[in-house]
Write an enzyme that holds these catalytic residues in place. Structure first.
Site, short mmCIF file in Angstrom:
data_model
loop_
_atom_site.label_atom_id
_atom_site.label_comp_id
_atom_site.label_asym_id
_atom_site.label_seq_id
_atom_site.Cartn_x
_atom_site.Cartn_y
_atom_site.Cartn_z
CG ASP A 96 9.10 -8.11 -12.97
OD1 ASP A 96 9.35 -6.97 -13.38
OD2 ASP A 96 8.71 -8.37 -11.82
CE1 TYR A 115 9.92 -7.42 -3.50
CE2 TYR A 115 10.00 -5.80 -5.27
CZ TYR A 115 9.56 -6.18 -4.02
OH TYR A 115 8.75 -5.34 -3.28
CE LYS A 118 12.62 -0.80 -9.70
NZ LYS A 118 12.95 -0.52 -8.34
N1 PMP Z 1 9.52 -6.37 -10.33
C1 PMP Z 1 10.83 -6.13 -10.29
C2 PMP Z 1 11.76 -6.93 -11.16
C3 PMP Z 1 11.32 -5.11 -9.48
O1 PMP Z 1 12.63 -4.86 -9.44
C4 PMP Z 1 10.42 -4.35 -8.70
C5 PMP Z 1 10.88 -3.24 -7.78
N2 PMP Z 1 12.20 -3.22 -7.44
C6 PMP Z 1 9.06 -4.67 -8.77
C7 PMP Z 1 8.64 -5.67 -9.59
C8 PMP Z 1 8.06 -3.91 -7.96
O2 PMP Z 1 7.94 -2.63 -8.51
P1 PMP Z 1 7.41 -1.41 -7.60
O3 PMP Z 1 8.42 -1.17 -6.54
O4 PMP Z 1 7.26 -0.29 -8.60
O5 PMP Z 1 6.10 -1.85 -7.05
#
Ligand code: PMP
Length: 427
Positions: A239, A147, A267
Site C-alpha cells: 500500500d 492504515y 496522493k
Molecule cells: N492507504 C494508505 C497507506 C493511506 O495512507 C491512505 C490515506 N491516508 C489510504 C490507504 C486511504 O486513501 P484515501 O484517503 O485516498 O481513501
C-alpha cells in the site's frame, strides 16, 4: 511584543466554523480533520497556505500528502483545465487514460497493468477482491498501525496489542478476514504462514510505516517477506498511497529494492487531484479485464484525473525533485533538533527527510507501533496547534511532509516560526 498578546486574527475562520458546524457534521468532511485547528483556508501556492483571515502558513502537511509538487502547480493546473474543456467524463475510453496507464507503468518500472480509481480506500478493496479471486483464499495478513482506508474490513484500532473495530457501526466480523501482526518482524509472519498459509490470499502493508510514525523496514525485512509470500503462494501487496512517487520516483520498490505483486498508489501521483491506482502483474490484473473480477466507478479514469497524472509524471521525470527535497528535509530535521535541544524539549525525529515523524518521548528510534504508542501523542498534538498559531501547518499526529516547492525561504521561515513558537509559548 509577544505573539500571544497580539494573536493572529481568526474571526473569519471562527465565523465559518460556526456555519460549518450547523451543516456539516463536526464541521469537517473527513473525520481525520476533527481534531485539526478550526482554520479555514482561502488559497495555497507552492509550499504556502493562506487562511481566510489573511494569515500565512508554511505547509508541511501537504493536504495529508498529495501536494508533493506544492499547491496549485501551474503545469498540472493548466493540463487539467485544458483537458476538461473537452468534457470531463465520457462513460467510455479516451486517449489520455491510456497515456496515464502507460506512463505509470513506465515510471514505476515493475507493474505491467494498472487500473485508475478515485481513492486509496477503494483501490485497496479492489486489490483484496483480486487476491481472493486469484488464490481462492479468503484471509489476508495486515499489520498494527498500518492504515488501508476507512471501510469495515480494514479500519482497525490497536490498543495494548489488541486490535478491533475503530468505529461505531463498523461490522466487526468483517475484520476477521484480516489477521493482524506486528510489523517489521519477519519471524512472526513466518510462524503464521507455517500454520495458516493455505488460508491466506495476501500480505498487505505500507512498505515504510507512515500512518503511525515514520518507521522504515528493518534491513532484510521486506526481502524476507517477499520470500515467504513466494513460498506460500501469497500475493504481496504494497500500500504505497503515501510512499509512492515520494520515497523515490519508482516508489518503495525503487527505494527498498523489493518488488510487490500488486501496489496501491494515490496522493503524490497527481499533484493534488483526487485519483488512485492499483498496479501490478498482468496475470493478476487481467482478471478485471476478463470480467471475472468486478471493479467499477463512474468517475474512474476521468479526463481530469488522467491529465493530472500525466502532467505530474511529466514534472517528476523532467525535473526530479528528490535530491532537493532530501536536502531541505535534512536541514529541517537538523534545525528542529537544534531548536528542541536549545529549549530543552524531548522532541524525537525519525524517518526520511521527505517524510519524517516528530514525537515526545525517550531518545532512541521507534521500531514498531507498540513503541510508538508509548510516546506522548497528546503533547505533540498540542505542539502542532501551537505551531499553527505561529504560521507552521503540520499534522497533529506528528508526520511532516516535504514537497518539491520547499526551498531556502521556507526553511528560514519555518525555523524562525518554530523558534518563536517555542520561545513565546513554551509548549
Ligand atoms: N492507504 C494508505 C497507506 C493511506 O495512507 C491512505 C490515506 N491516508 C489510504 C490507504 C486511504 O486513501 P484515501 O484517503 O485516498 O481513501
Amino acid at each position: 511584543m509577544s505573539l500571544l498578546a497580539k494573536p493572529r486574527p481568526q474571526q473569519r475562520s471562527d465565523e465559518l466554523r460556526e456555519r460549518a458546524l450547523r451543516r456539516i457534521p463536526g464541521g469537517v468532511n473527513s473525520n481525520v480533520r476533527l481534531t485539526a485547528p478550526g482554520i479555514f483556508f482561502a488559497r495555497g501556492r507552492g509550499a504556502w497556505l493562506w487562511d481566510v483571515d489573511g494569515n500565512d502558513y508554511v505547509d508541511y502537511l501537504l493536504g495529508q500528502g498529495p501536494n508533493f509538487l506544492g499547491h496549485a502547480h501551474p503545469e498540472v493546473n493548466a493540463a487539467i483545465a485544458h483537458a476538461c474543456e473537452r468534457g470531463m467524463v465520457y462513460g467510455a475510453q479516451h486517449a489520455l487514460e491510456v497515456e496515464a496507464a502507460e506512463r505509470l507503468c513506465a515510471v514505476l518500472g515493475w507493474p505491467e497493468m494498472v487500473r485508475i480509481g478515485l481513492s486509496g480506500t477503494e483501490m485497496v478493496q479492489a486489490a483484496l477482491r483480486l487476491v481472493r479471486a486469484t488464490t481462492g483464499r479468503r484471509r489476508f495478513v495486515r499489520f498494527e498501525g498500518h492504515y488501508h482506508g476507512w471501510l469495515d474490513n480494514v479500519l482497525l484500532a490497536t490498543v495494548d496489542g489488541r486490535s478491533g473495530p475503530a468505529s461505531a457501526g463498523q461490522v466487526a466480523d468483517y475484520l476477521d478476514d484480516g489477521l493482524v501482526l506486528p510489523w517489521n518482524d519477519a519471524e512472526v509472519l513466518a510462524a503464521l504462514l507455517a500454520e495458516r498459509g493455505d488460508e491466506i490470499a495476501a500480505v498487505i502493508m505500507e512498505p515504510m510505516m507512515l500512518n503511525a510514525g515514520a518507521i522504515p523496514p528493518r534491513a532484510g525485512y521486506l526481502e524476507r517477506v517477499r520470500e515467504l509470500c513466494d513460498a506460500y503462494g501469497v500475493v504481496l501487496v504494497f500500500d504505497e498511497v503515501i510512499c509512492g512517487f515520494r520515497l523515490a520516483l519508482g516508489g518503495a520498490s525503487e527505494a527498498f529494492g523489493v518488488t510487490p505483486d500488486l501496489a496501491v498508489y494515490g496522493k503524490a501521483m497527481a499533484g493534488g487531484w483526487p485519483v488512485a491506482a492499483l498496479a501490478g502483474r498482468a496475470d493478476l490484473m487481467d482478471r478485471f479485464g476478463t470480467g471475472e473480477v468486478s471493479h467499477a466507478g463512474t468517475f474512474n479514469g476521468s479526463v481530469m484525473a488522467a491529465a493530472a497524472v500525466v502532467a505530474t509524471l511529466d514534472v517528476l521525470t523532467r525535473e526530479p525533485p528528490y535530491d532537493r527535497v532530501e536536502a531541505h528535509g535534512s536541514a529541517l530535521i537538523s534545525g528542529l533538533r537544534e531548536l528542541a535541544a536549545a529549549h530543552d524539549l524531548p522532541l524525537r525525529i525519525q524517518g526520511r527527510p521527505v517524510a519524517f515523524h516528530a514525537s515526545f518521548g525517550d531518545p532512541g528510534p521507534v521500531s514498531d507501533y507498540r513503541e510508538l504508542q508509548a510516546r506522548d501523542a497528546g503533547r505533540y498534538a498540542q505542539l502542532a496547534r501551537t505551531l499553527a498559531r505561529h504560521g507552521v501547518w503540520v499534522a497533529g499526529r506528528g508526520v511532516w511532509y516535504v514537497s518539491a516547492a520547499h526551498g531556502q525561504d521556507e526553511l528560514t521561515a519555518v525555523l524562525d516560526r518554530v523558534e518563536s513558537a517555542l520561545t513565546r509559548e513554551r509548549p
